[in-house]
Design a protein around this motif. Structure first.
Motif, PDB file in Angstrom:
ATOM      1  N   ASP A   1       7.070   0.388  10.140  1.00 34.37           N
ATOM      2  CA  ASP A   1       6.270  -0.312   9.161  1.00 34.37           C
ATOM      3  C   ASP A   1       5.173  -0.999   9.873  1.00 34.37           C
ATOM      4  O   ASP A   1       4.062  -1.336   9.284  1.00 34.37           O
ATOM      5  N   TRP A   2       5.526  -2.023  10.863  1.00 29.23           N
ATOM      6  CA  TRP A   2       4.634  -2.959  11.634  1.00 29.23           C
ATOM      7  C   TRP A   2       3.498  -2.109  12.271  1.00 29.23           C
ATOM      8  O   TRP A   2       2.226  -2.479  12.111  1.00 29.23           O
TER       9      TRP A   2
ATOM     10  N   ARG B   1       9.645  -1.581  12.663  1.00 30.57           N
ATOM     11  CA  ARG B   1       8.596  -1.501  13.655  1.00 30.57           C
ATOM     12  C   ARG B   1       7.881  -0.300  13.359  1.00 30.57           C
ATOM     13  O   ARG B   1       6.603  -0.858  13.483  1.00 30.57           O
TER      14      ARG B   1
ATOM     15  N   ALA C   1      -3.598   0.900  10.200  1.00 26.87           N
ATOM     16  CA  ALA C   1      -4.324   1.425   9.043  1.00 26.87           C
ATOM     17  C   ALA C   1      -5.603   0.706   8.891  1.00 26.87           C
ATOM     18  O   ALA C   1      -6.457   1.332   8.335  1.00 26.87           O
ATOM     19  N   THR C   2      -6.111  -0.192   9.923  1.00 24.45           N
ATOM     20  CA  THR C   2      -7.345  -0.581  10.060  1.00 24.45           C
ATOM     21  C   THR C   2      -7.968  -0.394  11.434  1.00 24.45           C
ATOM     22  O   THR C   2      -9.024  -0.837  11.465  1.00 24.45           O
TER      23      THR C   2
ATOM     24  N   SER D   1       2.577   0.944  11.257  1.00 20.26           N
ATOM     25  CA  SER D   1       1.731   1.403  10.065  1.00 20.26           C
ATOM     26  C   SER D   1       0.584   0.578   9.746  1.00 20.26           C
ATOM     27  O   SER D   1      -0.616   0.758   9.663  1.00 20.26           O
ATOM     28  N   GLU D   2       0.923  -0.645   9.429  1.00 23.43           N
ATOM     29  CA  GLU D   2       0.129  -1.754   8.868  1.00 23.43           C
ATOM     30  C   GLU D   2      -0.860  -2.189  10.044  1.00 23.43           C
ATOM     31  O   GLU D   2      -2.254  -2.167   9.744  1.00 23.43           O
ATOM     32  N   ARG D   3      -0.664  -2.101  11.466  1.00 29.19           N
ATOM     33  CA  ARG D   3      -1.682  -2.358  12.410  1.00 29.19           C
ATOM     34  C   ARG D   3      -2.598  -1.351  12.637  1.00 29.19           C
ATOM     35  O   ARG D   3      -3.938  -1.308  12.748  1.00 29.19           O
TER      36      ARG D   3
ATOM     37  N   VAL E   1      -0.027   6.687   7.473  1.00 26.96           N
ATOM     38  CA  VAL E   1      -0.749   6.104   8.460  1.00 26.96           C
ATOM     39  C   VAL E   1      -0.327   6.879   9.775  1.00 26.96           C
ATOM     40  O   VAL E   1      -1.001   7.346  10.617  1.00 26.96           O
TER      41      VAL E   1
END
Length: 327
Positions: free
Chosen positions: A193-194, A191, A200-201, A196-198, A244
């Motif tokens: 990691d999820w 989660r 990031a932008t 962090s991806e969300r 992030v």
């Protein structure tokens, strides 16, 4: 699963509402919010109260960082008594509501001052009601933390964060079998990691402003390196090693209403002293150095408006200030 930590999520269900439909109408000065700086669930209520400017309408009672098997206590106050409620233990307010109250004595709790009874300790609903039901007492410029068009998305993100992160660190820390621990550990970092991806932008979790979802994630992230990484064995990485999320958490910490509710000393004292099954000596670690929370985060480059069309809250009342990291 054998050895899995299961949180009791049965709370006093009454709500304090604008129309008083549960018998508890919103009113300035009638209720007292009782928290402990150490507790992440209580920290949510403290942050939302600050962001919305409810300090004058809803007073704040502060329990100390440690408690025994009976209750949180008001050992920070002169004589060990809350100056408004006149009680030594939060347990007393629960027993005034129900002399046979069978569950844990939890913070945050809202107490009806005239009767001395706890009204609710439902931390999930409490902050949503601060946004909706207490609107009459919001400060000028209060942000929309739970805007109608984004509620479904906020609820979805918040539930994922609760299951795998907010409660996930506890599921790892209090697991009593290797299998249960590893399952919680993997779900937690998957989660993160999820997230962090969300993030990031986009600067915030939902939309381009701070919402309830950000408040709920922040209170776990801010405790991660001080407590959860070592004490709860959530040690794939430290928060400071997740670029992030570390930048995101610093961005919020430096936003008025967030970092000014955080007392790292009380946080560490609570977990390392109270959880003797995990830390039998009760020794409280001196680190980590918290000064990194004040370093530049660069998240402004992603845009976003922290308070939307609103404004930052003013400084905390004198009696509610926490130790400054700036010295």
């Amino acid at each position: 699963m054998t050895g899995e930590f299961k949180r009791d999520q049965n709370y006093l269900p009454d709500r304090i509402t604008a129309d008083g439909r549960d018998g508890w109408p919103v009113a300035a000065g009638r209720y007292r919010l009782v928290i402990a700086r150490a507790c992440p669930w209580a920290n949510r209520a403290a942050i939302v109260r600050r962001l919305l400017g409810l300090e004058d309408a809803l007073s704040l009672g502060l329990c100390g960082p440690t408690h025994d098997e009976r209750s949180w206590t008001f050992d920070l106050d002169p004589g060990g008594r809350d100056p408004v409620l006149g009680i030594e233990r939060l347990q007393e307010a629960f027993f005034r509501r129900d002399p046979e109250y069978p569950r844990g004595i939890t913070v945050p709790a809202i107490v009806d001052v005239p009767t001395g009874q706890v009204v609710t300790n439902d931390f999930k609903q409490m902050t949503l009601d601060f946004s909706g039901e207490w609107r009459k007492f919001h400060r000028e410029g209060a942000p929309e933390l739970y805007p109608e068009p984004l509620r479904d998305e906020i609820d979805d993100v918040a539930e994922k964060v609760f299951r795998d992160v907010n409660n996930g660190v506890y599921k790892a820390g209090f697991a009593t079998t290797q299998e249960a621990y590893e399952e919680a550990y993997r779900a937690l970092f998957a989660r993160l990691d999820w997230l962090s991806e969300r993030l990031a932008t986009q600067r915030y979790l939902v939309g381009d402003t701070i919402t309830e979802a950000d408040v709920r994630l922040f209170t776990t992230l801010v405790r991660f390196d001080s407590v959860y990484h070592g004490h709860f064995k959530c040690n794939r990485q430290k928060l400071t090693e997740l670029p992030v999320l570390w930048a995101y958490a610093r961005d919020l910490f430096q936003t008025p209403g967030f970092g000014d509710t955080i007392d790292f000393g009380q946080i560490k004292e609570h977990y390392y002293v109270v959880h003797r099954s995990l830390n039998p000596t009760g020794i409280v670690p001196l680190g980590p150095d918290p000064s990194g929370w004040l370093t530049a985060h660069g998240r402004e480059e992603l845009g976003g408006r922290p308070f939307g069309d609103g404004t930052p809250p003013g400084p905390p009342p004198a009696g509610e200030r926490v130790p400054s990291l700036a010295g």
